[in-house]
Structure formats: structure tokens, C-alpha cells
Write a protein that holds these residues in place. Structure first.
Motif, PDB file in Angstrom:
ATOM      1  N   GLY A 112       0.828  -1.207   0.000  1.00 41.80           N
ATOM      2  CA  GLY A 112       0.000   0.000   0.000  1.00 41.80           C
ATOM      3  C   GLY A 112       0.859   1.252   0.000  1.00 41.80           C
ATOM      4  O   GLY A 112       0.584   2.218  -0.722  1.00 41.80           O
ATOM      5  N   PHE A 113       1.926   1.238   0.791  1.00 42.92           N
ATOM      6  CA  PHE A 113       2.867   2.366   0.857  1.00 42.92           C
ATOM      7  C   PHE A 113       3.524   2.581  -0.515  1.00 42.92           C
ATOM      8  O   PHE A 113       3.546   3.705  -1.031  1.00 42.92           O
ATOM      9  CB  PHE A 113       3.924   2.072   1.931  1.00 42.92           C
ATOM     10  CG  PHE A 113       5.103   2.982   1.935  1.00 42.92           C
ATOM     11  CD1 PHE A 113       5.004   4.275   2.408  1.00 42.92           C
ATOM     12  CD2 PHE A 113       6.340   2.536   1.471  1.00 42.92           C
ATOM     13  CE1 PHE A 113       6.110   5.119   2.422  1.00 42.92           C
ATOM     14  CE2 PHE A 113       7.440   3.360   1.480  1.00 42.92           C
ATOM     15  CZ  PHE A 113       7.325   4.657   1.948  1.00 42.92           C
ATOM     16  N   ILE A 201      13.851  10.034   0.742  1.00 36.98           N
ATOM     17  CA  ILE A 201      12.541   9.993   1.393  1.00 36.98           C
ATOM     18  C   ILE A 201      12.716   9.836   2.898  1.00 36.98           C
ATOM     19  O   ILE A 201      13.590   9.086   3.357  1.00 36.98           O
ATOM     20  CB  ILE A 201      11.660   8.840   0.822  1.00 36.98           C
ATOM     21  CG1 ILE A 201      10.323   8.727   1.592  1.00 36.98           C
ATOM     22  CG2 ILE A 201      12.394   7.507   0.800  1.00 36.98           C
ATOM     23  CD1 ILE A 201       9.280   7.852   0.914  1.00 36.98           C
ATOM     24  N   TYR A 202      11.902  10.580   3.635  1.00 38.23           N
ATOM     25  CA  TYR A 202      11.777  10.346   5.075  1.00 38.23           C
ATOM     26  C   TYR A 202      10.343   9.884   5.317  1.00 38.23           C
ATOM     27  O   TYR A 202       9.382  10.565   4.927  1.00 38.23           O
ATOM     28  CB  TYR A 202      12.064  11.610   5.896  1.00 38.23           C
ATOM     29  CG  TYR A 202      11.628  11.455   7.343  1.00 38.23           C
ATOM     30  CD1 TYR A 202      12.158  10.435   8.137  1.00 38.23           C
ATOM     31  CD2 TYR A 202      10.661  12.288   7.906  1.00 38.23           C
ATOM     32  CE1 TYR A 202      11.740  10.245   9.444  1.00 38.23           C
ATOM     33  CE2 TYR A 202      10.238  12.116   9.222  1.00 38.23           C
ATOM     34  CZ  TYR A 202      10.780  11.096   9.975  1.00 38.23           C
ATOM     35  OH  TYR A 202      10.362  10.897  11.271  1.00 38.23           O
ATOM     36  N   CYS A 203      10.204   8.716   5.949  1.00 38.47           N
ATOM     37  CA  CYS A 203       8.876   8.201   6.285  1.00 38.47           C
ATOM     38  C   CYS A 203       8.773   8.026   7.786  1.00 38.47           C
ATOM     39  O   CYS A 203       9.663   7.429   8.412  1.00 38.47           O
ATOM     40  CB  CYS A 203       8.641   6.856   5.582  1.00 38.47           C
ATOM     41  SG  CYS A 203       7.087   6.078   6.070  1.00 38.47           S
ATOM     42  N   ASP A 204       7.707   8.554   8.366  1.00 34.88           N
ATOM     43  CA  ASP A 204       7.470   8.358   9.796  1.00 34.88           C
ATOM     44  C   ASP A 204       6.321   7.376   9.993  1.00 34.88           C
ATOM     45  O   ASP A 204       5.190   7.642   9.566  1.00 34.88           O
ATOM     46  CB  ASP A 204       7.140   9.691  10.472  1.00 34.88           C
ATOM     47  CG  ASP A 204       6.972   9.514  11.983  1.00 34.88           C
ATOM     48  OD1 ASP A 204       7.437   8.466  12.505  1.00 34.88           O
ATOM     49  OD2 ASP A 204       6.380  10.387  12.628  1.00 34.88           O
ATOM     50  N   SER A 205       6.614   6.250  10.623  1.00 33.88           N
ATOM     51  CA  SER A 205       5.569   5.237  10.879  1.00 33.88           C
ATOM     52  C   SER A 205       5.328   5.064  12.376  1.00 33.88           C
ATOM     53  O   SER A 205       4.869   4.015  12.809  1.00 33.88           O
ATOM     54  CB  SER A 205       5.980   3.896  10.262  1.00 33.88           C
ATOM     55  OG  SER A 205       6.976   3.267  11.044  1.00 33.88           O
ATOM     56  N   GLN A 227      14.344  20.256  -0.498  1.00 35.34           N
ATOM     57  CA  GLN A 227      13.116  20.436  -1.286  1.00 35.34           C
ATOM     58  C   GLN A 227      12.791  19.258  -2.196  1.00 35.34           C
ATOM     59  O   GLN A 227      11.627  18.989  -2.469  1.00 35.34           O
ATOM     60  CB  GLN A 227      13.226  21.715  -2.117  1.00 35.34           C
ATOM     61  CG  GLN A 227      13.242  22.951  -1.251  1.00 35.34           C
ATOM     62  CD  GLN A 227      13.170  24.228  -2.061  1.00 35.34           C
ATOM     63  OE1 GLN A 227      13.238  24.203  -3.284  1.00 35.34           O
ATOM     64  NE2 GLN A 227      13.050  25.353  -1.366  1.00 35.34           N
ATOM     65  N   ASP A 228      13.815  18.563  -2.677  1.00 32.75           N
ATOM     66  CA  ASP A 228      13.576  17.511  -3.671  1.00 32.75           C
ATOM     67  C   ASP A 228      13.148  16.189  -3.065  1.00 32.75           C
ATOM     68  O   ASP A 228      12.919  15.226  -3.778  1.00 32.75           O
ATOM     69  CB  ASP A 228      14.844  17.279  -4.502  1.00 32.75           C
ATOM     70  CG  ASP A 228      15.143  18.484  -5.355  1.00 32.75           C
ATOM     71  OD1 ASP A 228      14.165  19.164  -5.736  1.00 32.75           O
ATOM     72  OD2 ASP A 228      16.320  18.753  -5.605  1.00 32.75           O
ATOM     73  N   MET A 229      13.078  16.129  -1.743  1.00 29.38           N
ATOM     74  CA  MET A 229      12.793  14.833  -1.119  1.00 29.38           C
ATOM     75  C   MET A 229      11.293  14.583  -0.986  1.00 29.38           C
ATOM     76  O   MET A 229      10.462  15.434  -1.298  1.00 29.38           O
ATOM     77  CB  MET A 229      13.502  14.724   0.244  1.00 29.38           C
ATOM     78  CG  MET A 229      12.946  15.587   1.325  1.00 29.38           C
ATOM     79  SD  MET A 229      13.964  15.512   2.826  1.00 29.38           S
ATOM     80  CE  MET A 229      13.913  13.772   3.250  1.00 29.38           C
ATOM     81  N   ILE A 230      10.976  13.364  -0.520  1.00 32.83           N
ATOM     82  CA  ILE A 230       9.593  12.992  -0.204  1.00 32.83           C
ATOM     83  C   ILE A 230       9.492  12.930   1.325  1.00 32.83           C
ATOM     84  O   ILE A 230      10.382  12.361   1.975  1.00 32.83           O
ATOM     85  CB  ILE A 230       9.260  11.590  -0.768  1.00 32.83           C
ATOM     86  CG1 ILE A 230       9.461  11.531  -2.277  1.00 32.83           C
ATOM     87  CG2 ILE A 230       7.844  11.172  -0.389  1.00 32.83           C
ATOM     88  CD1 ILE A 230       9.490  10.109  -2.842  1.00 32.83           C
ATOM     89  N   VAL A 231       8.429  13.496   1.886  1.00 29.47           N
ATOM     90  CA  VAL A 231       8.145  13.315   3.317  1.00 29.47           C
ATOM     91  C   VAL A 231       6.783  12.642   3.430  1.00 29.47           C
ATOM     92  O   VAL A 231       5.779  13.160   2.917  1.00 29.47           O
ATOM     93  CB  VAL A 231       8.192  14.651   4.088  1.00 29.47           C
ATOM     94  CG1 VAL A 231       7.723  14.461   5.528  1.00 29.47           C
ATOM     95  CG2 VAL A 231       9.612  15.218   4.068  1.00 29.47           C
ATOM     96  N   PHE A 232       6.773  11.475   4.067  1.00 32.43           N
ATOM     97  CA  PHE A 232       5.574  10.630   4.099  1.00 32.43           C
ATOM     98  C   PHE A 232       5.237  10.306   5.546  1.00 32.43           C
ATOM     99  O   PHE A 232       6.046   9.728   6.272  1.00 32.43           O
ATOM    100  CB  PHE A 232       5.876   9.323   3.339  1.00 32.43           C
ATOM    101  CG  PHE A 232       4.657   8.508   2.992  1.00 32.43           C
ATOM    102  CD1 PHE A 232       4.239   8.389   1.677  1.00 32.43           C
ATOM    103  CD2 PHE A 232       3.939   7.835   3.972  1.00 32.43           C
ATOM    104  CE1 PHE A 232       3.114   7.627   1.339  1.00 32.43           C
ATOM    105  CE2 PHE A 232       2.818   7.074   3.658  1.00 32.43           C
ATOM    106  CZ  PHE A 232       2.407   6.969   2.326  1.00 32.43           C
ATOM    107  N   PHE A 256       3.100  13.772   1.998  1.00 38.72           N
ATOM    108  CA  PHE A 256       1.900  12.934   2.011  1.00 38.72           C
ATOM    109  C   PHE A 256       1.498  12.502   3.411  1.00 38.72           C
ATOM    110  O   PHE A 256       2.361  12.240   4.251  1.00 38.72           O
ATOM    111  CB  PHE A 256       2.123  11.659   1.173  1.00 38.72           C
ATOM    112  CG  PHE A 256       2.581  11.945  -0.215  1.00 38.72           C
ATOM    113  CD1 PHE A 256       1.717  12.526  -1.134  1.00 38.72           C
ATOM    114  CD2 PHE A 256       3.897  11.678  -0.588  1.00 38.72           C
ATOM    115  CE1 PHE A 256       2.147  12.824  -2.416  1.00 38.72           C
ATOM    116  CE2 PHE A 256       4.326  11.971  -1.880  1.00 38.72           C
ATOM    117  CZ  PHE A 256       3.461  12.541  -2.795  1.00 38.72           C
ATOM    118  N   ASN A 257       0.180  12.352   3.603  1.00 36.09           N
ATOM    119  CA  ASN A 257      -0.309  11.655   4.797  1.00 36.09           C
ATOM    120  C   ASN A 257      -0.540  10.180   4.424  1.00 36.09           C
ATOM    121  O   ASN A 257      -0.247   9.764   3.302  1.00 36.09           O
ATOM    122  CB  ASN A 257      -1.588  12.320   5.344  1.00 36.09           C
ATOM    123  CG  ASN A 257      -2.743  12.257   4.355  1.00 36.09           C
ATOM    124  OD1 ASN A 257      -2.823  11.372   3.513  1.00 36.09           O
ATOM    125  ND2 ASN A 257      -3.659  13.209   4.469  1.00 36.09           N
ATOM    126  N   GLY A 258      -1.082   9.385   5.378  1.00 31.34           N
ATOM    127  CA  GLY A 258      -1.192   7.943   5.165  1.00 31.34           C
ATOM    128  C   GLY A 258      -2.473   7.486   4.490  1.00 31.34           C
ATOM    129  O   GLY A 258      -2.706   6.272   4.381  1.00 31.34           O
TER     130      GLY A 258
END
Ligand code: NAD
Length: 288
Positions: A112-113, A201-205, A227-232, A256-258
Motif C-alpha cells: 500500500g505504501f 525519502i523520510y517516512c514516519d511510521s 526540497q527535492d525529497m519525499i516526506v511521508f 503525504f499523509n497515510g
């Protein structure tokens, strides 16, 4: 609904406890109706003492399968016949498919992610991810990202009850995939900042950012992001978390949110049962 149910309707269950609050029945039943598929999805309160009998009922009632949630995600494994590669590495199952009495366990949170990123035209193959959290969601994300070709994962976790799970995830990723994973204590902020700076990418779970930790973020300084990264953020209530606000302040392009992950983990299960793509945009507009 009454127009759809007949003698041929195929049953899919949701087995967990507590589960009556779940959006999954609404999501799947609306998707079945939209596509004209003769399935029905019902929630069942299943605790430890009923789990074995509930799994046998999937075979006895010739159900197409089930979603599995807490407290059953690990406990169900001995009752199944087969596991997908990701479910085996995660040691957890959230979807069961019944193929003529043979039950296979899958985990669709990680898919899903990855699907949520793909929906936005993003791909983290060959890239580096910094990930916080090694609970159910963090494990699924780390394992699937590694299986799908993410080059490096820097996993940060507190030295709490999930530290052993974090150690296990890193060991398994390094042993079983081509991804290189490293484990870091979340207490070392300089290390955390450095790893984020070199990540795509930084993802916080961790769930920090949702109740009771609303208005908190593990990263509070926008200068940690580029700026060029993804934050999820895996959190989807609230829709905009503190982490997302910090990332937007930093001018991060992809924040993005989840919600996408939640919808897409359902879509992956839907596809495993029916062979069809869930109408995700329709379900998102209808329910969220
Ligand atoms: P869990 O309890 O299994 O794991 C929690 C993790 O967060 C652990 O690694 C723990 O060390 C860490 N953590 C907890 N409090 C922390 C704090 N104050 N600071 C730093 N780290 C902390 O939980 P889970 O089932 O993995 O769920 C985590 C989050 O992911 C929840 O917010 C949940 O809503 C979300 N989630 C989203 C989806 C989705 O589809 N979007 C799916 C599953 C879970």
C-alpha cells in the motif's frame, strides 16, 4: 445491498478485535457495488480463543478470504498453509486468500505504501530512505521497500519494546534482500538529521502526530529537509500532521499523509481476492 446479495454471493471477512469502527467494510462493499462484483465483506469480532475456528470457517464456508487485524496478525500464521515472501519476512499477515481450501497469508500495508508513492508518479528504487518506527506499519514498509529495490534504509527507533523488532527488521533486510539497512537510536538527533539530509525519502511510521501526540513531530526544524525529497507520514487523522507542516515550511515538493497508503493496502487485498483493481479514486471521494 439487498439487490446485490443472492445465492451466489461470495463472503470475505474481517477478523479482529475491536473492529466495529473499521472503514474496511464500507470501502470494499462500495467497491464491489461499483464494479458489479458479487461479493460481500463483513466484520467479525475475533479474539485469540476464536481464531483457529475462524480460520477453519474460511475453508468450511468457502469464503474467498479475509482481512486480519490486531490482535491476530502474527497469531494467525500457524493456521495458514502458505505465506507470501513479504508476509514471511514481516512475520505478519493482514490478508488471507482462499484458493480451494489452500489459505495463503499476505501483508499489504507495505505494498500500500509503495502503491501510494507510485500513484504520485514516485519511485524509491535505488534510493535511500530514512524511516522512523518498527512496529506493524514500519516493519511492513521497510520489508516491502527493501524487496522492491530501495537501495538503503536507515531505520531509527526508540530503545523501547519495539527495539528488538527494529533489530530483526534490519537483520532480515540485510540477509534476504539487496537493500542495505542500518539501525540507529532515535535519541541521537545529530545522526537523525544527517541521515535525513542524505535521503530521498523520510517516512514516519510511529504515529507521532496523531492523538494523543497531535501537534508533535519527530522533526521540528524545517532545515533538516531538502526540497527535492519525499516526506511521508503514515498518519491520516488528522489529514495534515505537524510533520507535514514542517516539511511544507521547508518547501518539500512531495508531502503525504497515510490516506493513500490506507486505500492502497485495501486495493491490494481487493485485487488478491477479485483479480480486479479497486476504484480507488471513487472510494476516496465517497468515503474520505
Ligand atoms: P506500533 O505500536 O506497532 O509501533 C509504533 C512504533 O512507533 C514503534 O516503533 C515505537 O517505537 C514508535 N513510537 C511510538 N511512540 C513514539 C514516540 N513518542 N516517539 C518515537 N517513536 C515512537 O504501531 P503501528 O501499528 O506500526 O502504527 C503506527 C502508525 O502507523 C499509527 O499512526 C497508525 O495509524 C499508522 N498506520 C497507518 C497505516 C496506513 O495505511 N496509513 C497502516 C498501519 C498503521
Amino acid at each position: 445491498m439487498t439487490e446485490r446479495i443472492d445465492g451466489h454471493t461470495i463472503l470475505i471477512g474481517l477478523m479482529a478485535y475491536p473492529i466495529r469502527h473499521s472503514m474496511s467494510p464500507m470501502m470494499h462493499n462500495n467497491a464491489f457495488a461499483k464494479l458489479g462484483l458479487n461479493y460481500a465483506y463483513l466484520a467479525f469480532d475475533i479474539t485469540d480463543d476464536k481464531l483457529k475456528a475462524a480460520v477453519n470457517a474460511i475453508r468450511t464456508l468457502d469464503m474467498r478470504g479475509a482481512n486480519i487485524s490486531m490482535p491476530n496478525k502474527q497469531k494467525i500464521i500457524p493456521y495458514l498453509d502458505k505465506l507470501s515472501p513479504a508476509a514471511k519476512l514481516c512475520g505478519a499477515v493482514n490478508t488471507v486468500v482462499n484458493d480451494e481450501g489452500v489459505l495463503t497469508g499476505y501483508t499489504t500495508d507495505g505494498t500500500g505504501f509503495m502503491r501510494a508513492l507510485a500513484d504520485e508518479g514516485l519511485n524509491i528504487q535505488g534510493k535511500k530512505m530514512t524511516l522512523t518506527g518498527a512496529g506493524g506499519a514500519g516493519t511492513a514498509i521497510a520489508i516491502q521497500a527493501a524487496l522492491d529495490g530501495t537501495a538503503e534504509i536507515s531505520l531509527f527507533n526508540l530503545h523501547d519494546t519495539t527495539w528488538e523488532s527494529a533489530k530483526r527488521n534490519v537483520r532480515i533486510i540485510n540477509q534476504e534482500t539487496n537493500c542495505q539497512a542500518t539501525l540507529h537510536g532515535l535519541e541521537d538527533k545529530e545522526d537523525f538529521k544527517r541521515e535525513i539530509a542524505s535521503s530521498a525519502i523520510y517516512c514516519d511510521s510511529t504515529g507521532v502526530g496523531m492523538k494523543p501526540l497531535e501537534n508533535l513531530s519527530l522533526v521540528e526544524d524545517p532545515s533538516w529537509f531538502h526540497q527535492d525529497m519525499i516526506v511521508f507520514d503514515t498518519v491520516y487523522a488528522p489529514r495534515t500532521t505537524k510533520l507535514m507542516k514542517v516539511a511544507r515550511q521547508a518547501g518539500v515538493k512531495h508531502v503525504f499523509n497515510g490516506l493513500g497508503m490506507m486505500l492502497e493496502q485495501g486495493a491490494e487485498a481487493f485485487k488478491l481476492w477479485t483479480g480486479k483493481e479497486m476504484p480507488v479514486a471513487y472510494i476516496r471521494d465517497l468515503l474520505f
